[in-house]
Design a protein around this motif. Structure first.
Motif, PDB file in Angstrom:
ATOM      1  N   SER A  36       0.833  -1.212   0.000  1.00 58.14           N
ATOM      2  CA  SER A  36       0.000   0.000   0.000  1.00 58.14           C
ATOM      3  C   SER A  36       0.865   1.258   0.000  1.00 58.14           C
ATOM      4  O   SER A  36       0.521   2.248  -0.662  1.00 58.14           O
ATOM      5  CB  SER A  36      -0.970   0.005   1.186  1.00 58.14           C
ATOM      6  OG  SER A  36      -0.275   0.115   2.407  1.00 58.14           O
ATOM      7  N   LYS A  39       2.238   1.657  -3.565  1.00 60.98           N
ATOM      8  CA  LYS A  39       1.166   2.138  -4.433  1.00 60.98           C
ATOM      9  C   LYS A  39       0.938   3.636  -4.225  1.00 60.98           C
ATOM     10  O   LYS A  39       0.784   4.391  -5.191  1.00 60.98           O
ATOM     11  CB  LYS A  39      -0.127   1.361  -4.168  1.00 60.98           C
ATOM     12  CG  LYS A  39      -1.259   1.769  -5.079  1.00 60.98           C
ATOM     13  CD  LYS A  39      -2.494   0.944  -4.840  1.00 60.98           C
ATOM     14  CE  LYS A  39      -3.586   1.423  -5.788  1.00 60.98           C
ATOM     15  NZ  LYS A  39      -4.828   0.713  -5.615  1.00 60.98           N
ATOM     16  N   LYS A  40       0.938   4.074  -2.963  1.00 64.69           N
ATOM     17  CA  LYS A  40       0.754   5.496  -2.661  1.00 64.69           C
ATOM     18  C   LYS A  40       1.911   6.325  -3.237  1.00 64.69           C
ATOM     19  O   LYS A  40       1.697   7.383  -3.839  1.00 64.69           O
ATOM     20  CB  LYS A  40       0.664   5.711  -1.149  1.00 64.69           C
ATOM     21  CG  LYS A  40       0.419   7.156  -0.731  1.00 64.69           C
ATOM     22  CD  LYS A  40       0.444   7.317   0.768  1.00 64.69           C
ATOM     23  CE  LYS A  40       1.894   7.387   1.165  1.00 64.69           C
ATOM     24  NZ  LYS A  40       2.265   7.822   2.432  1.00 64.69           N
ATOM     25  N   GLU A  42       3.721   5.578  -5.805  1.00 61.69           N
ATOM     26  CA  GLU A  42       3.547   5.600  -7.263  1.00 61.69           C
ATOM     27  C   GLU A  42       2.461   6.598  -7.665  1.00 61.69           C
ATOM     28  O   GLU A  42       2.628   7.364  -8.610  1.00 61.69           O
ATOM     29  CB  GLU A  42       3.195   4.205  -7.776  1.00 61.69           C
ATOM     30  CG  GLU A  42       4.339   3.218  -7.697  1.00 61.69           C
ATOM     31  CD  GLU A  42       3.931   1.778  -7.976  1.00 61.69           C
ATOM     32  OE1 GLU A  42       4.829   0.977  -8.244  1.00 61.69           O
ATOM     33  OE2 GLU A  42       2.716   1.457  -7.917  1.00 61.69           O
ATOM     34  N   GLU A  43       1.343   6.599  -6.946  1.00 60.32           N
ATOM     35  CA  GLU A  43       0.238   7.513  -7.255  1.00 60.32           C
ATOM     36  C   GLU A  43       0.652   8.967  -7.073  1.00 60.32           C
ATOM     37  O   GLU A  43       0.211   9.839  -7.819  1.00 60.32           O
ATOM     38  CB  GLU A  43      -0.978   7.202  -6.377  1.00 60.32           C
ATOM     39  CG  GLU A  43      -1.676   5.920  -6.761  1.00 60.32           C
ATOM     40  CD  GLU A  43      -2.727   5.467  -5.758  1.00 60.32           C
ATOM     41  OE1 GLU A  43      -2.835   6.083  -4.665  1.00 60.32           O
ATOM     42  OE2 GLU A  43      -3.438   4.489  -6.057  1.00 60.32           O
ATOM     43  N   GLU A  44       1.505   9.229  -6.083  1.00 59.77           N
ATOM     44  CA  GLU A  44       1.985  10.587  -5.822  1.00 59.77           C
ATOM     45  C   GLU A  44       3.142  10.962  -6.755  1.00 59.77           C
ATOM     46  O   GLU A  44       3.703  12.044  -6.638  1.00 59.77           O
ATOM     47  CB  GLU A  44       2.414  10.727  -4.362  1.00 59.77           C
ATOM     48  CG  GLU A  44       1.260  10.631  -3.390  1.00 59.77           C
ATOM     49  CD  GLU A  44       1.698  10.615  -1.936  1.00 59.77           C
ATOM     50  OE1 GLU A  44       2.920  10.542  -1.669  1.00 59.77           O
ATOM     51  OE2 GLU A  44       0.813  10.670  -1.059  1.00 59.77           O
ATOM     52  N   LYS A  45       3.512  10.045  -7.651  1.00 64.12           N
ATOM     53  CA  LYS A  45       4.582  10.256  -8.642  1.00 64.12           C
ATOM     54  C   LYS A  45       5.960  10.424  -8.001  1.00 64.12           C
ATOM     55  O   LYS A  45       6.878  10.940  -8.628  1.00 64.12           O
ATOM     56  CB  LYS A  45       4.271  11.451  -9.542  1.00 64.12           C
ATOM     57  CG  LYS A  45       2.927  11.408 -10.220  1.00 64.12           C
ATOM     58  CD  LYS A  45       3.025  10.806 -11.583  1.00 64.12           C
ATOM     59  CE  LYS A  45       1.762  10.974 -12.385  1.00 64.12           C
ATOM     60  NZ  LYS A  45       0.734  10.027 -12.214  1.00 64.12           N
TER      61      LYS A  45
END
Length: 146
Positions: A36, A39-40, A42-45
């Motif tokens: 998790s 993933k976070k 990655e989502e925040e770049k």
């Protein structure tokens, strides 16, 4: 981002192939927590992707050039985008000082470097270039985490 995220990034920057399970054992947290958090990130770049670090010299890219480029005003972004498409280009930076940008590129032969410089010089709105050849690489590593 907390200390645990930074630890995850440090471990991934050394070995991006390690599994979440391996990371969870090394960091003492659950695999679900690792997944998790990754993933976070990655989502925040913060994590933009995964890649390998190559030994360019062993692949025949013995020439590293640092090229300063001065452009006519207002055309820098177009020129940078055009240059960035070239496979030999490692980095394109906007800079301060006499030049407008610096390009770092790697080549197998002087002829490839010469052709590249000639192509850059032929781009409209390029005023001039100044090429530096790297003699020895002391450190080359883009893994930066505090």
């Amino acid at each position: 981002m907390d200390d645990k995220d930074i630890e995850i990034l440090k471990h991934l920057s050394v070995d991006g192939r390690q599994s979440a399970r391996q990371l969870s054992h090394r960091l003492g947290v659950s695999t679900v927590t690792i997944l998790s958090r990754i993933k976070k990130l990655e989502e925040e770049k913060i994590i933009k992707g995964y890649s390998v670090r190559l030994n360019h010299e062993l692949l025949g890219f013995d020439i590293t050039a640092i090229i300063e480029i001065k452009t006519n005003k207002g055309k820098m972004l177009d020129i940078e985008n055009e240059i960035a498409k070239n496979d030999s280009v490692i980095a394109v930076y906007d800079i301060t000082g006499d030049a407008d940008m610096i390009i770092i590129a790697k080549f197998k032969t002087r002829e490839f470097l010469s052709d590249f410089i000639k192509k850059i010089s032929a781009i409209s709105n390029v005023e001039n270039t100044l090429t530096h050849l790297v003699l020895n690489t002391i450190k080359e590593d883009n893994r930066l985490i505090e």
